[in-house]
Design a protein around this motif. Structure first.
Motif, short mmCIF file in Angstrom:
data_model
loop_
_atom_site.label_atom_id
_atom_site.label_comp_id
_atom_site.label_asym_id
_atom_site.label_seq_id
_atom_site.Cartn_x
_atom_site.Cartn_y
_atom_site.Cartn_z
N THR A 1 1.90 8.12 6.07
CA THR A 1 1.34 7.98 6.98
C THR A 1 -0.03 9.03 7.28
O THR A 1 -0.53 8.18 8.36
CB THR A 1 2.92 8.94 8.05
N ASP A 2 -0.31 9.81 7.05
CA ASP A 2 -1.55 10.31 7.44
C ASP A 2 -2.83 9.93 6.87
O ASP A 2 -3.87 10.61 6.68
CB ASP A 2 -1.49 11.67 7.11
N VAL A 3 -2.50 9.26 5.50
CA VAL A 3 -3.71 9.01 5.61
C VAL A 3 -3.78 7.49 5.08
O VAL A 3 -4.98 6.75 5.36
CB VAL A 3 -3.55 9.57 3.43
N TYR A 4 -2.65 6.92 4.69
CA TYR A 4 -2.95 4.89 4.35
C TYR A 4 -3.15 4.74 5.78
O TYR A 4 -3.07 3.36 6.22
CB TYR A 4 -1.67 5.05 3.90
N LEU B 1 0.26 3.76 8.15
CA LEU B 1 1.86 3.80 8.38
C LEU B 1 1.89 4.48 8.89
O LEU B 1 1.48 5.63 9.18
CB LEU B 1 2.02 2.99 7.61
N SER B 2 2.07 3.75 10.16
CA SER B 2 3.57 4.54 11.39
C SER B 2 4.43 4.92 10.65
O SER B 2 5.23 4.46 9.86
CB SER B 2 3.79 3.54 12.45
N ALA B 3 5.40 6.27 11.61
CA ALA B 3 6.13 6.57 10.70
C ALA B 3 7.52 6.10 10.38
O ALA B 3 8.29 5.87 9.40
CB ALA B 3 7.01 7.90 11.91
N SER B 4 7.62 4.99 11.74
CA SER B 4 8.77 3.96 11.54
C SER B 4 8.80 2.91 10.15
O SER B 4 9.54 2.57 9.84
CB SER B 4 9.02 3.09 12.93
N ALA B 5 7.20 2.23 10.58
CA ALA B 5 7.20 1.63 9.34
C ALA B 5 7.29 1.78 7.97
O ALA B 5 7.95 1.39 7.41
CB ALA B 5 5.50 0.85 9.27
N ALA B 6 7.13 2.61 8.12
CA ALA B 6 7.29 4.20 6.03
C ALA B 6 8.86 3.91 6.27
O ALA B 6 8.93 4.29 4.85
CB ALA B 6 6.41 5.73 6.44
N ALA B 7 9.43 4.37 7.40
CA ALA B 7 10.47 4.78 6.88
C ALA B 7 11.60 3.14 6.80
O ALA B 7 12.38 3.62 5.75
CB ALA B 7 11.81 5.15 8.31
N ILE B 8 11.21 2.63 7.45
CA ILE B 8 11.83 1.00 7.09
C ILE B 8 11.12 0.39 5.67
O ILE B 8 12.42 0.32 4.76
CB ILE B 8 11.73 -0.17 8.03
N LEU B 9 10.45 0.75 5.01
CA LEU B 9 9.75 0.54 4.04
C LEU B 9 10.34 1.38 2.80
O LEU B 9 11.03 0.95 1.51
CB LEU B 9 8.31 0.39 3.65
N PHE B 10 10.99 2.79 3.23
CA PHE B 10 11.69 3.18 2.45
C PHE B 10 12.96 2.97 2.35
O PHE B 10 13.66 2.84 0.68
CB PHE B 10 12.11 4.67 2.69
N ILE B 11 13.50 2.38 2.81
CA ILE B 11 15.30 1.66 2.45
C ILE B 11 15.25 0.61 2.35
O ILE B 11 15.82 0.15 1.82
CB ILE B 11 16.00 2.02 4.30
N VAL B 12 14.05 0.12 2.45
CA VAL B 12 14.44 -1.71 1.88
C VAL B 12 13.40 -1.32 0.42
O VAL B 12 14.17 -1.56 -0.50
CB VAL B 12 13.13 -2.34 2.28
N ALA B 13 12.57 -0.05 -0.09
CA ALA B 13 12.76 -0.21 -1.36
C ALA B 13 13.69 0.29 -2.29
O ALA B 13 14.08 0.28 -3.62
CB ALA B 13 11.51 0.74 -1.73
N ARG B 14 14.72 1.08 -1.14
CA ARG B 14 15.90 2.15 -2.24
C ARG B 14 16.54 1.23 -2.78
O ARG B 14 17.60 1.24 -3.21
CB ARG B 14 16.06 3.27 -1.89
#
Length: 444
Positions: free
Chosen positions: A38-41, A43-56
């Motif tokens: 979110t703060d370096v790369y 990505l938006s917080a929503s995009a990161a949230a979706i990425l995390f759940i897909v990955a898991r």
């Protein structure tokens, strides 16, 4: 009759260092990857949230696949041990790639994040799950298995603390103001050390005990054993709840100190108090021998809950002494909890053998399953709630977001600890150990 000890200290240390190796990267994932995205790369917080759940969700399948691969492996090195050799290098490569920041557009960045993070998740499972599955094959001595599990967690927790404390200073040192470079060079350093330690584990540890007649059973028979293995089901839920709690709290720590305390430099300090986890870990051998593993873990959850309650009051009132004190006490409890996980899974594997099924890969996959699902749900909860509250990276946060940060850092973990305690009450340790001991005596 007490079985003789089968491992020597070089093998014990090498086994413990396997978890240290994985945690060099794993702790970066659990504590700093959401912040990095979110703060370096960018990505938006929503995009990161979706990425995390897909990955898991992918990791749930991957844990089962790796578990089946272990159970179906025929190798002169054993079933679990060759995975350290085969997958160490790909694991480190994908760890580094995950923290690379290519100059792509928003879509390209998101695709890169998906490919690298999903790949990292798969190879993490491939080198981490064998640490648990190999344990019950190293010895038949219950006290020795407990010692090996404690050594593993001592090194694992030590590295978790090292990464939590020194990552941001290393990022600042390597990056010289550029966090993209800082995170990349830090993960390269951790990756090189991790590779050496994983390979060392392959060369030093041995698989000694197997039941050929119970090995490589049909999946339908394994499934029937899983349904009857109540201790395994209970400990699986506890592991999931523990990592969900850890993910939510760890991922929120840097946001709390950046946006509510207005000082990122406090993060390594508060994380330094997590060294108290080592106190809990070293207490396991004597405590478990005296009151049993279940009661020891329940004690750990109770201590962690008290510490989290103190931390919560400190966070609500922004009182650093209370936050530091709560973190210290909470970490002692966490040490007792996580230090027993692989040991109790090893017990459920041995319990499965009493039913004529040796499926250490599938049964051990519950550890990585709990880690992956817990982290995924934790990332989803954290990033999702931040998105709903209006989080904007690198800006002053609104009141709703500040409240959400405090909720994630303080109160949600407290609730999850209480649920964890209740679930573990249903773990029937007496029945498990009676069956295991009877089975071992019958084979003598």
């Amino acid at each position: 009759m007490q079985q003789p000890w089968q491992t020597a200290w070089p093998e014990r240390i090498s086994y413990g260092l396997s978890d240290a190796a994985d945690n060099l990267v794993f702790q970066m994932m659990t504590t700093y990857l959401l912040f990095f995205y979110t703060d370096v790369y960018g990505l938006s917080a929503s995009a990161a949230a979706i990425l995390f759940i897909v990955a898991r969700l992918a990791d749930v399948v991957e844990s089962l696949i790796i578990g089946l691969m272990i159970d179906r492996t025929h190798s002169r090195f054993g079933k679990s041990r060759p995975f350290f050799l085969w997958y160490a290098l790909p694991y480190v490569i994908f760890a580094v790639l995950t923290f690379v920041t290519p100059n792509f557009g928003s879509t390209g960045k998101l695709i890169w994040a998906y490919v690298t993070y999903l790949g990292l998740g798969f190879f993490y499972t491939a080198v981490n799950l064998p640490i648990t599955s190999i344990l019950p094959t190293m010895s038949q001595n219950e006290q020795e298995l407990t010692l090996l599990g404690v050594i593993r967690q001592f090194f694992g927790s030590s590295v978790q603390i090292i990464v939590a404390v020194f990552t941001l200073p290393l990022v600042a040192f390597f990056g010289r103001g550029n966090q993209q470079h800082g995170f990349l060079y830090t993960i390269i350093l951790f990756g090189i050390i991790s590779l050496a330690l994983i390979l060392n584990t392959f060369f030093q540890v041995r698989e000694r005990f197997s039941q050929p007649e119970a090995d490589h059973q049909p999946l339908k028979d394994v499934w029937q054993m899983l349904k009857k293995n109540q201790p395994w089901l209970i400990i699986s839920v506890v592991i999931l709840l523990y990592w969900l709690t850890t993910a939510i709290k760890n991922q929120t720590t840097i946001y709390y100190f950046k946006y509510l305390q207005h000082s990122e430099s406090l993060v390594p300090i508060v994380n330094g108090f997590t060294f108290a986890a080592l106190i809990g870990v070293v207490l396991i051998v004597s405590t478990a021998k005296r009151i049993g593993k279940k009661q020891t873990m329940l004690t750990g959850i109770a201590i962690a809950t008290v510490g989290q309650l103190i931390l919560a009051f400190g966070a609500m009132n922004q009182q650093l002494p209370l936050i530091f004190t709560g973190t210290f006490i909470n970490s002692i409890g966490n040490g007792l909890i996580i230090g027993l996980v692989s040991i109790m899974i090893a017990d459920t594997i041995r319990y499965g053998m009493t039913m004529g099924i040796q499926a250490e890969g599938i049964l051990a996959s519950t550890d990585d399953f709990g880690v992956n699902v817990g982290l995924g749900l934790g990332g989803l909860v954290t990033a999702g709630l931040f998105h709903l509250s209006g989080y904007v990276a690198n800006h002053q946060q609104n009141v709703a977001t500040q409240q959400m940060i405090t909720l994630n850092y303080a109160w949600l973990p407290l609730i999850l600890y209480l649920i964890m305690f209740v679930v573990l009450l249903f773990y029937n340790e007496k029945q498990l150990m009676t069956a295991v001991n009877t089975h071992m005596q019958a084979k003598v």
